[in-house]
Design an enzyme around this catalytic site. Structure first.
Site, PDB file in Angstrom:
ATOM      1  N   ARG A 160      -8.933  18.839 -22.515  1.00 46.00           N
ATOM      2  CA  ARG A 160      -9.229  20.271 -22.586  1.00 46.00           C
ATOM      3  C   ARG A 160      -9.027  20.878 -21.206  1.00 46.00           C
ATOM      4  O   ARG A 160      -8.792  20.167 -20.240  1.00 46.00           O
ATOM      5  CB  ARG A 160     -10.650  20.513 -23.101  1.00 46.00           C
ATOM      6  CG  ARG A 160     -11.720  19.885 -22.222  1.00 46.00           C
ATOM      7  CD  ARG A 160     -13.111  20.184 -22.779  1.00 46.00           C
ATOM      8  NE  ARG A 160     -14.128  19.515 -21.982  1.00 46.00           N
ATOM      9  CZ  ARG A 160     -15.422  19.586 -22.211  1.00 46.00           C
ATOM     10  NH1 ARG A 160     -15.880  20.285 -23.233  1.00 46.00           N
ATOM     11  NH2 ARG A 160     -16.286  18.970 -21.442  1.00 46.00           N
ATOM     12  N   CYS A 198      -2.991  25.903 -15.701  1.00 43.74           N
ATOM     13  CA  CYS A 198      -2.897  26.270 -14.291  1.00 43.74           C
ATOM     14  C   CYS A 198      -3.573  27.632 -14.145  1.00 43.74           C
ATOM     15  O   CYS A 198      -3.191  28.578 -14.834  1.00 43.74           O
ATOM     16  CB  CYS A 198      -1.421  26.350 -13.916  1.00 43.74           C
ATOM     17  SG  CYS A 198      -1.129  27.357 -12.461  1.00 43.74           S
ATOM     18  N   GLU A 239     -17.012  26.931 -18.844  1.00 41.40           N
ATOM     19  CA  GLU A 239     -17.245  26.148 -17.618  1.00 41.40           C
ATOM     20  C   GLU A 239     -16.007  26.108 -16.732  1.00 41.40           C
ATOM     21  O   GLU A 239     -15.442  25.027 -16.482  1.00 41.40           O
ATOM     22  CB  GLU A 239     -17.707  24.735 -17.962  1.00 41.40           C
ATOM     23  CG  GLU A 239     -19.103  24.682 -18.505  1.00 41.40           C
ATOM     24  CD  GLU A 239     -19.674  23.264 -18.565  1.00 41.40           C
ATOM     25  OE1 GLU A 239     -18.911  22.289 -18.456  1.00 41.40           O
ATOM     26  OE2 GLU A 239     -20.900  23.144 -18.714  1.00 41.40           O
ATOM     27  N   CYS A 297      -4.751  23.872  -8.839  1.00 43.24           N
ATOM     28  CA  CYS A 297      -3.436  23.431  -9.291  1.00 43.24           C
ATOM     29  C   CYS A 297      -2.484  23.609  -8.116  1.00 43.24           C
ATOM     30  O   CYS A 297      -2.590  24.575  -7.372  1.00 43.24           O
ATOM     31  CB  CYS A 297      -3.002  24.276 -10.489  1.00 43.24           C
ATOM     32  SG  CYS A 297      -1.273  24.013 -10.927  1.00 43.24           S
ATOM     33  N   CYS A 310       0.978  23.540  -8.322  1.00 43.53           N
ATOM     34  CA  CYS A 310       2.347  23.766  -8.796  1.00 43.53           C
ATOM     35  C   CYS A 310       2.999  24.914  -8.011  1.00 43.53           C
ATOM     36  O   CYS A 310       2.329  25.638  -7.281  1.00 43.53           O
ATOM     37  CB  CYS A 310       2.330  24.072 -10.300  1.00 43.53           C
ATOM     38  SG  CYS A 310       1.793  25.755 -10.673  1.00 43.53           S
ATOM     39  N   GLU A 339     -26.205  26.063 -22.215  1.00 38.33           N
ATOM     40  CA  GLU A 339     -26.022  24.681 -22.673  1.00 38.33           C
ATOM     41  C   GLU A 339     -27.010  23.785 -21.958  1.00 38.33           C
ATOM     42  O   GLU A 339     -27.221  23.912 -20.743  1.00 38.33           O
ATOM     43  CB  GLU A 339     -24.634  24.144 -22.315  1.00 38.33           C
ATOM     44  CG  GLU A 339     -23.503  24.584 -23.181  1.00 38.33           C
ATOM     45  CD  GLU A 339     -22.207  23.883 -22.748  1.00 38.33           C
ATOM     46  OE1 GLU A 339     -22.278  22.735 -22.273  1.00 38.33           O
ATOM     47  OE2 GLU A 339     -21.146  24.498 -22.864  1.00 38.33           O
ATOM     48  N   GLU A 343     -17.168  13.334 -27.624  1.00 39.22           N
ATOM     49  CA  GLU A 343     -18.584  13.673 -27.539  1.00 39.22           C
ATOM     50  C   GLU A 343     -19.367  13.255 -28.779  1.00 39.22           C
ATOM     51  O   GLU A 343     -20.431  13.793 -29.063  1.00 39.22           O
ATOM     52  CB  GLU A 343     -18.719  15.171 -27.247  1.00 39.22           C
ATOM     53  CG  GLU A 343     -18.085  15.459 -25.901  1.00 39.22           C
ATOM     54  CD  GLU A 343     -18.218  16.879 -25.395  1.00 39.22           C
ATOM     55  OE1 GLU A 343     -18.566  17.059 -24.217  1.00 39.22           O
ATOM     56  OE2 GLU A 343     -17.949  17.803 -26.179  1.00 39.22           O
ATOM     57  N   LYS A 344     -18.839  12.237 -29.486  1.00 33.70           N
ATOM     58  CA  LYS A 344     -19.514  11.831 -30.726  1.00 33.70           C
ATOM     59  C   LYS A 344     -20.866  11.176 -30.453  1.00 33.70           C
ATOM     60  O   LYS A 344     -21.714  11.109 -31.334  1.00 33.70           O
ATOM     61  CB  LYS A 344     -18.615  10.945 -31.585  1.00 33.70           C
ATOM     62  CG  LYS A 344     -18.118   9.677 -30.916  1.00 33.70           C
ATOM     63  CD  LYS A 344     -17.110   8.979 -31.821  1.00 33.70           C
ATOM     64  CE  LYS A 344     -16.501   7.757 -31.165  1.00 33.70           C
ATOM     65  NZ  LYS A 344     -15.702   8.088 -29.955  1.00 33.70           N
ATOM     66  N   PHE A 345     -21.066  10.677 -29.223  1.00 31.64           N
ATOM     67  CA  PHE A 345     -22.373  10.082 -28.908  1.00 31.64           C
ATOM     68  C   PHE A 345     -23.265  11.037 -28.116  1.00 31.64           C
ATOM     69  O   PHE A 345     -24.339  10.663 -27.675  1.00 31.64           O
ATOM     70  CB  PHE A 345     -22.196   8.762 -28.158  1.00 31.64           C
ATOM     71  CG  PHE A 345     -21.454   7.744 -28.977  1.00 31.64           C
ATOM     72  CD1 PHE A 345     -21.934   7.357 -30.228  1.00 31.64           C
ATOM     73  CD2 PHE A 345     -20.255   7.204 -28.538  1.00 31.64           C
ATOM     74  CE1 PHE A 345     -21.244   6.448 -31.018  1.00 31.64           C
ATOM     75  CE2 PHE A 345     -19.553   6.286 -29.312  1.00 31.64           C
ATOM     76  CZ  PHE A 345     -20.050   5.909 -30.552  1.00 31.64           C
ATOM     77  N   HIS A 346     -22.769  12.249 -27.892  1.00 33.99           N
ATOM     78  CA  HIS A 346     -23.607  13.254 -27.210  1.00 33.99           C
ATOM     79  C   HIS A 346     -24.667  13.711 -28.210  1.00 33.99           C
ATOM     80  O   HIS A 346     -24.367  13.958 -29.376  1.00 33.99           O
ATOM     81  CB  HIS A 346     -22.729  14.432 -26.793  1.00 33.99           C
ATOM     82  CG  HIS A 346     -23.354  15.344 -25.783  1.00 33.99           C
ATOM     83  ND1 HIS A 346     -24.439  16.149 -26.070  1.00 33.99           N
ATOM     84  CD2 HIS A 346     -23.049  15.569 -24.486  1.00 33.99           C
ATOM     85  CE1 HIS A 346     -24.751  16.845 -24.979  1.00 33.99           C
ATOM     86  NE2 HIS A 346     -23.937  16.501 -24.004  1.00 33.99           N
TER      87      HIS A 346
HETATM   88  C1  GAL Z   1     -20.267  20.893 -20.985  1.00 33.55           C
HETATM   89  C2  GAL Z   1     -19.225  21.584 -21.850  1.00 33.55           C
HETATM   90  C3  GAL Z   1     -19.474  21.345 -23.313  1.00 33.55           C
HETATM   91  C4  GAL Z   1     -19.793  19.913 -23.573  1.00 33.55           C
HETATM   92  C5  GAL Z   1     -20.984  19.514 -22.754  1.00 33.55           C
HETATM   93  C6  GAL Z   1     -21.453  18.093 -22.970  1.00 33.55           C
HETATM   94  O1  GAL Z   1     -19.752  20.583 -19.739  1.00 33.55           O
HETATM   95  O2  GAL Z   1     -19.219  22.965 -21.602  1.00 33.55           O
HETATM   96  O3  GAL Z   1     -18.330  21.752 -24.026  1.00 33.55           O
HETATM   97  O4  GAL Z   1     -18.690  19.134 -23.240  1.00 33.55           O
HETATM   98  O5  GAL Z   1     -20.658  19.648 -21.395  1.00 33.55           O
HETATM   99  O6  GAL Z   1     -22.494  17.735 -22.114  1.00 33.55           O
END
Ligand code: GAL
Length: 654
Positions: free
Chosen positions: A111, A115, A150, A158, A160, A305, A353-356
């Site tokens: 993700r 640039c 973020e 970058c 370039c 978040e 991020e399946k284990f987040h």
């Molecule tokens: C942040 C991001 C989210 C997710 C999260 C996981 O840095 O904005 O999309 O990846 O971390 O902790």
């Protein structure tokens, strides 16, 4: 004034319905309503689903998502979906991908692959933002815009050719002539004299240390280049939906972006914070970054978040033990957040991020995680009256980003061990432990309403900044290695502390960094000794300057370590314990003085007591009032269970 038109404290999280079959969405919104979710962040990484082919939009699925959310009382923090370009854009224009300092172009498959200076990326991002605003500007769920995601998380810079062009334009605007650039960068050193802007390049990997003046401007440029990208989308959104606030989620105390400048460019400050549950001190460091968020616009902000339990990106991802998710969330509110949101709503089945952790874990509604989500939702509803209230701090901690960039430049400093976060924390932690409210402030802000101003380090200090510090009416404390260079990273005439010389009444004869692990004894004038580590200085004080502490033993034996002229104190070393200095300067600043590990924070008429320890704690209340969490009247001594909290609405006039 509330941050959005949603009343009370916001509660919710990132919602990625595009990762789930549509049958699941109905359950999502039903459970959101059950948990009291009031806001969901939607479409952050959805560009490839919203515009699967160039110019061909598929909004139908997002229409249904927003309708569903609205029907269930959930507002949308709607992303412009530009955090990751779609594959077709990268295929058609490979030059949108960033290039690293070694000249390697990064590939698609993760993700934030863009640039910051790419006109092609910008044009497509703005076009999508416009399409989103046009389509959803009138949607009743829309409460705020979430631009990008973020910034600088994966892509800060970058190298370039397009970035080089952009950098040169930025330098032209800053310096006007190449002669001025030569002077600022000190290109007479190591034979770097330029005769035209077209010869100037980004600081790519070079055979040896790169010109620090060039590096400093590169840091400034990188922050500005991303800000331009953000602002391009913001302007489009403001034009089409002038009443919808625009934010982008910050990353706490982040080195790469100058958040003083960034915050001024957005309508509300939002932050992502991921303190490590395995680190017993992380609640202090995160409190510092929360206070920064509140200070950026001097108003409430939004925790956009955080993790309900474990993250998935550390080497070892510790879960949050029972009570910690709630405690950390209440902590954000105590420090000025008007809402607590999480990454993410429903735990992913696939992807990195399946284990987040998530508000709704893989195991569904029978899990501890889900019970925690329900409990927090209920608690935040009880705290609705806190939304919008202000914090009054009498102590300010001052720092600026370009000084930070200069201080932590690689390869050319007396010591690489002076790190700004550590320097800030050396002062912040003891203030926090005493329950003293602290604002953060940039060096050029009017500081006259603070009783105590502490500048842990201001390596780069301009004449104007020195003037602002001289205008402080309360106590001023300046930490080591300050006033060393000007805005071009050139040493001030006569050496440190440069423009602070008269204010502090000392000259630094020589920097005296300490080897790793070494300490230097310091004797305080009032009796008692302490230790300095990492950094000391050989000082020459003026005759009228009081010496508050002297080095004892070692090379600097007998020389001043801490000095004072009038109300300005200079601390020339990194003290292990700054208590003697604080005791002298804090005077009548109100302190709550909670037991160790208990955080005491005033916000408006509310007092938050947060027990970060795993033992019960007793606190003698300085006020009486009603605990909003339990709806009971409290006075005298209260008992806090491990990881429990009290939010007291203080009675009477305080
Ligand atoms: C942040 C991001 C989210 C997710 C999260 C996981 O840095 O904005 O999309 O990846 O971390 O902790």
């Amino acid at each position: 004034m509330s941050l959005t038109r949603v009343p009370g404290l916001l509660f919710g999280g990132d919602y990625n319905p595009e990762q789930w079959p549509e049958e699941v969405w109905a359950e999502d919104v039903r459970l959101m309503a059950e948990a009291g979710v009031t806001m969901a962040t939607v479409a952050v990484f959805a560009w490839s689903r919203l515009e699967p082919e160039p110019g061909a939009h598929d909004f139908a699925w997002l229409d249904r998502v927003l309708d569903l959310l609205h029907e269930h009382g959930v507002a949308a923090d709607l992303a412009t979906a530009t955090a990751t370009p779609p594959p077709w854009l990268v295929r058609d224009h490979p030059e949108v991908m960033p290039v690293d300092a070694q000249g390697v172009r990064l590939e698609f498959g993760s993700r934030q692959g863009y640039c910051p200076s790419s006109p092609v990326f910008r044009e497509h991002a703005v076009r999508l933002a416009a399409a989103m605003a046009t389509r959803y500007g009138g949607h009743p769920a829309l409460a705020m815009w979430h631009v990008g995601n973020e910034y600088a998380d994966h892509t800060l810079e970058c190298f370039c050719p397009e970035s080089a062009r952009h950098f040169r334009a930025w330098l032209r605007a800053r310096y006007g002539t190449v002669a001025a650039l030569n002077t600022a960068w000190g290109t007479s050193c190591w034979g770097q004299h330029y005769t035209g802007f077209e010869q100037v390049e980004p600081p790519r990997k070079a055979p040896g240390p790169v010109n620090p003046g060039q590096l400093l401007d590169w840091r400034r440029f990188c922050s500005d280049a991303l800000l331009e990208l953000f602002a391009a989308e913001r302007d489009t959104l403001r034009e089409i939906t002038p009443d919808i606030p625009v934010t982008t989620n910050f990353m706490s105390l982040l080195h790469g972006l100058d958040y003083w400048t960034w915050a001024a460019a957005e309508d509300l400050v939002s932050d992502d914070a991921y303190p490590d549950p395995a680190d017993p001190g992380s609640h202090v460091a995160v409190a510092l970054s929360y206070d920064l968020m509140r200070s950026l616009k001097r108003r409430p902000w939004l925790l956009l978040e955080s993790a309900p339990s474990a993250v998935s990106w550390r080497e070892v991802n510790a879960p949050k033990p029972p009570g910690m998710m709630r405690l950390h969330s209440l902590q954000a509110v105590a420090h000025g957040a008007d809402g607590v949101m999480f990454f993410q709503w429903r735990q992913a089945r696939y992807g990195p991020e399946k284990f987040h952790s998530a508000m709704l874990p893989h195991g569904g509604v029978h899990t501890r995680g889900w019970r925690d989500t329900l409990r927090l939702g209920a608690d935040l509803r009880r705290l609705g009256e806190v939304a919008g209230t202000a914090t009054r701090a009498e102590v300010a901690l001052v720092f600026g980003w370009d000084s930070w960039w200069g201080l932590e430049a690689p390869e050319s400093m007396p010591s690489n061990r002076l790190r700004l976060k550590e320097l800030l924390l050396a002062w912040y932690a003891p203030l926090h432990a005493r329950g003293i409210a602290v604002d953060l402030a940039p060096p050029d802000r009017d500081l006259s309403d603070y009783r105590v101003v502490i500048v842990p380090n201001l390596y780069l200090c301009t004449a104007e900044q020195a003037k602002a510090l001289a205008a402080v009416t309360g106590e001023l404390v300046v930490g080591p290695f300050s006033g060393v260079v000007d805005e071009s990273d050139q040493v001030h005439d006569g050496g440190a502390p440069g423009p602070l010389r008269d204010l502090l009444g000392v000259a630094v004869d020589e920097f005296w960094p300490l080897p790793d692990g070494a300490t230097q004894r310091v004797r305080h004038a009032g009796g008692g000794t302490g230790r300095a580590r990492t950094w000391t200085e050989w000082l020459r004080p003026d005759d009228d300057v009081a010496v508050l502490a002297r080095y004892e033993g070692g090379d600097l034996d007998g020389l001043p370590a801490v000095t004072r002229r009038g109300t300005a104190t200079y601390v020339s070393c990194l003290l292990d314990d700054v208590t003697p200095v604080l005791d002298r300067v804090l005077g009548g600043v109100p302190a709550i003085g909670p037991p160790p590990g208990v955080e005491a924070v005033r916000r408006g008429r509310h007092l938050f007591l947060l027990n970060h320890t795993t033992a019960p704690q007793q606190v003698t209340l300085p006020y009486q009032g009603r605990d909003l969490l339990t709806d009971t009247d409290l006075r005298g001594v209260v008992r806090l269970a491990p990881r429990d909290a009290v939010v007291l609405r203080i009675e009477g006039d305080t």
